[in-house]
Design a protein around this motif. Structure first.
Motif, mmCIF file in Angstrom:
data_model
loop_
_atom_site.group_PDB
_atom_site.id
_atom_site.type_symbol
_atom_site.label_atom_id
_atom_site.label_comp_id
_atom_site.label_asym_id
_atom_site.label_seq_id
_atom_site.Cartn_x
_atom_site.Cartn_y
_atom_site.Cartn_z
ATOM 1 N N GLY A 141 41.314 38.506 48.351
ATOM 2 C CA GLY A 141 41.877 39.026 47.105
ATOM 3 C C GLY A 141 41.321 38.383 45.856
ATOM 4 N N VAL A 142 40.205 37.667 45.990
ATOM 5 C CA VAL A 142 39.569 37.115 44.793
ATOM 6 C C VAL A 142 38.779 38.227 44.111
ATOM 7 N N GLU A 143 38.997 38.377 42.822
ATOM 8 C CA GLU A 143 38.275 39.399 42.085
ATOM 9 C C GLU A 143 36.904 38.867 41.673
ATOM 10 N N LYS A 144 35.856 39.533 42.130
ATOM 11 C CA LYS A 144 34.506 39.122 41.764
ATOM 12 C C LYS A 144 34.228 39.544 40.326
ATOM 13 N N HIS A 145 33.829 38.587 39.475
ATOM 14 C CA HIS A 145 33.463 38.942 38.103
ATOM 15 C C HIS A 145 31.964 39.180 37.986
ATOM 16 N N PHE A 146 31.201 38.430 38.731
ATOM 17 C CA PHE A 146 29.774 38.749 38.869
ATOM 18 C C PHE A 146 29.193 37.979 40.049
ATOM 19 N N HIS A 147 28.036 38.448 40.505
ATOM 20 C CA HIS A 147 27.280 37.761 41.549
ATOM 21 C C HIS A 147 25.813 37.916 41.189
ATOM 22 N N ARG A 148 25.168 36.810 40.931
ATOM 23 C CA ARG A 148 23.740 36.786 40.624
ATOM 24 C C ARG A 148 23.488 36.931 39.127
ATOM 25 N N VAL A 149 22.727 35.967 38.631
ATOM 26 C CA VAL A 149 22.448 35.856 37.204
ATOM 27 C C VAL A 149 20.931 35.764 37.028
ATOM 28 N N ARG A 150 20.446 36.358 35.947
ATOM 29 C CA ARG A 150 19.005 36.361 35.684
ATOM 30 C C ARG A 150 18.559 34.985 35.207
#
Lengths: 403, 403
Positions: free
Chosen positions: B269-278
């Motif tokens: 139930g963890v909400e992903k805010h982002f995965h992978r950054v430039r």
């Protein structure tokens, strides 16, 4: 004789203080307790770094010679996980899925990341035209060879060093011992922080400022207060001189009737190295030594004590720790400033980083008693005694007190 | 679609992290334990500073009007010590010896230092031609009036503030609570610092680097290791999400077969805010939130984890503490540098203060696995993604890791 009399210069005072430096010795601490301490051994790689040809992307490991013969589809034989013994490619026309951190399987020499392949029915299809040998492989020993020097003796241990210590298995590490420091207040006008002062009293603050400052250097000082009575002073100081490496005083070194310290220290066999320095604030600073004990007797005004501790005790400590004592921290004066007396002036400044240029904005305050002004600023700018005018744009050394 | 796919920029990532900031609340601590903490109340003067007309040199106190009538010899009536109730001058043609820190005696309005007088048979003879009213007197309320603001809420408490807290009697002080942080390593290739790794294993280091870094912000994290097994991960992470404000991972967020973290966090139930950054290093950084718990899942490579913690966690922490989060630390590139990929590049640099100008000397190292290179340097220089060439003399933001 000019007005400055027998005062010595800041440069002379610092040299005398540094030449009285002590060796604190070495102790062993757990590496997790070593942050902020000074390393007293060279740290070397216990094996190659990386210790094996290490897969650095998730994907498939294959043999580039086969790829270069034109093959683009490789049946997946197995999975090479991190933390597992090295697999061997059974057939050179196959591949092995290989995970970041794993050993590169025997018989393979490159890794193609999942982003550039598709796997269908157990066969990996490549969407690339070129594969380099050892592509996405962090080669054994690339970063460091076994026995390479990773951290030099006399390094201040930060988070970066902690990671290296962990990697090479230095669970216990040799660091410099720190001096045992007593901080002593005198002055019958002083009451405790918890007390409500009478109109003619003030609360003790200098000992707490010094205590907080020394803790940033990992020193845990003991605090004492001794009333302005000769016998009590003599008796208590005698025992502190036995027990401590450093005895730091704040106050009782001026010319007052109850400024007994210089006299008592002398009676107790402390050798005076100097008393009074051509500086503002902090002129009546008294410095001496008895056998293994070093005595910093700072003037009682809050700003005097603070700046003198930064200017003299900190380099003394650094010398004892075998660190560089030349001050390489400079900032650039943001406004013209003038100061008439022939004294080194420690000007309170706010520091601003303007795109890599460290600017010092003067905020002199109301003199050596103005403690609150310290809290509005970041550092002292050290203005030399041989000039009266200091121009915007000139660089001077700083004593930073926020770190 | 370009190669960077769904990656977001460093700026976007930081904004998302900051908008997920939390309020840690306030707690009371003893002022001696408050160094390094963030003040959560305004500190005001509890009385005038100085609280009385304070003698600032040892000498004699007299009435200037009498001096101005031509009198140069003043019989000494008494001694005004510091910490004693205020004396009154009995006869205006006399003087009172007065010590630094004492109240100025009633009936006097200036202090002549011992250096400028001689006392013989109980009479002080002056060797001066001019005396200013309130000379060598630190006037009541000159520095601060009662209720003046001395330290603003949200100040980082250093030694300078400690002295002020002591002076105004703030024995107990309100500071920001700190988040409760769990640091979790995963990866079956990892063994403890005390263990001798097999050829395919390495020792845990990232969790210790993070631990050391967080301690500099006064946070005492708890450390955990969970094997790469889905059920164990799920079970343990579920309980950490309940107990901690922050759960920080290192590793298991790439595309590997055993990089279960994104999947498990989603299931929990963890909400992903982002995965992978430039960015390089640190591209696979995963960030999310579940109710009061913030999850920083850093990539497993040592340099990736370190730079991501500095770039994202530290500003997130500062935001929660209500501190300024704009990075004003810059340094000036000392050599030309080029970096081709369209990624923000965190270049390792050594910092040199050259007369107030902060120079950054590049020392890139061998990539994200090269832990030892961190120990040779001081900071990361943040080079933007929209250019390939970076010129000597240009200023860029830095992430300093030695403080």
């Amino acid at each position: 004789m000019n007005k400055t009399g027998t005062l010595i210069s800041v440069e002379e005072a610092l040299n005398i203080v540094l030449s009285a430096s002590a060796d604190f010795g070495v102790e062993e601490v757990g590496f997790k307790q070593s942050t902020g301490r000074i390393l007293k051994e060279d740290i070397r790689a216990d094996r190659e770094m990386p210790p094996f040809d290490r897969v650095s992307m998730d994907g498939i490991a294959l043999k580039t010679a086969v790829f270069n013969q034109g093959k683009r589809s490789f049946p997946v034989e197995n999975i090479q996980a991190a933390g597992r013994d090295q697999l061997t490619l059974g057939h050179e026309e196959n591949c092995i899925e290989a995970m970041t951190g794993a050993m590169l399987p025997k018989g393979t020499d490159a890794v193609i990341p999942y982003e550039l392949i598709s796997i269908k029915d157990g066969v990996a299809h490549l969407e690339v035209d070129h594969v380099d040998v050892y592509q996405n492989v962090h080669k054994k020993g690339l970063d460091q060879k076994k026995e390479d020097l990773l951290i030099k003796r006399n390094t201040l241990i930060s988070a970066a060093e902690t990671g290296v210590l962990a990697t090479v298995g230095k669970a216990v590490v040799k660091v410099a011992k720190l001096p045992k420091v007593a901080i002593v207040s005198t002055g019958d006008e002083l009451v405790d922080v918890n007390d409500t002062p009478a109109p003619f009293q003030i609360r003790k603050s200098n000992v707490h400022t010094l205590d907080s400052l020394l803790k940033r250097f990992m020193i845990e000082p003991d605090l004492f207060h001794i009333p302005d009575q000769k016998e009590q002073l003599r008796h208590k100081i005698a025992s502190l001189l036995e027990e401590y490496d450093v005895v730091m005083f704040s106050g009782a070194v001026s010319k007052g009737k109850f400024d007994y310290l210089p006299e008592i220290l002398s009676e107790l066999g402390v050798e005076k190295h100097f008393h009074r320095v051509r500086q503002r604030p902090g002129k009546p600073f008294w410095f001496g030594k008895k056998q293994h004990t070093t005595i910093f007797a700072f003037p009682g005004n809050p700003v005097s004590t603070f700046v003198s501790c930064l200017k003299y005790f900190v380099p003394w400590l650094r010398k004892g720790l075998e660190l560089d004592v030349s001050n390489k921290d400079f900032a650039i004066l943001a406004e013209d400033f003038s100061f008439k007396p022939e004294l080194t002036y420690f000007l309170q400044v706010k520091l601003l980083n303007e795109k890599g240029i460290l600017m010092a904005v003067p905020d002199a305050g109301n003199g050596s008693g103005d403690l609150a002004n310290l809290a509005q600023n970041d550092a002292f700018l050290e203005l030399p005694s041989d000039r009266n005018e200091f121009k915007k744009g000139e660089a001077f050394p700083i004593l930073h007190y926020r770190f």
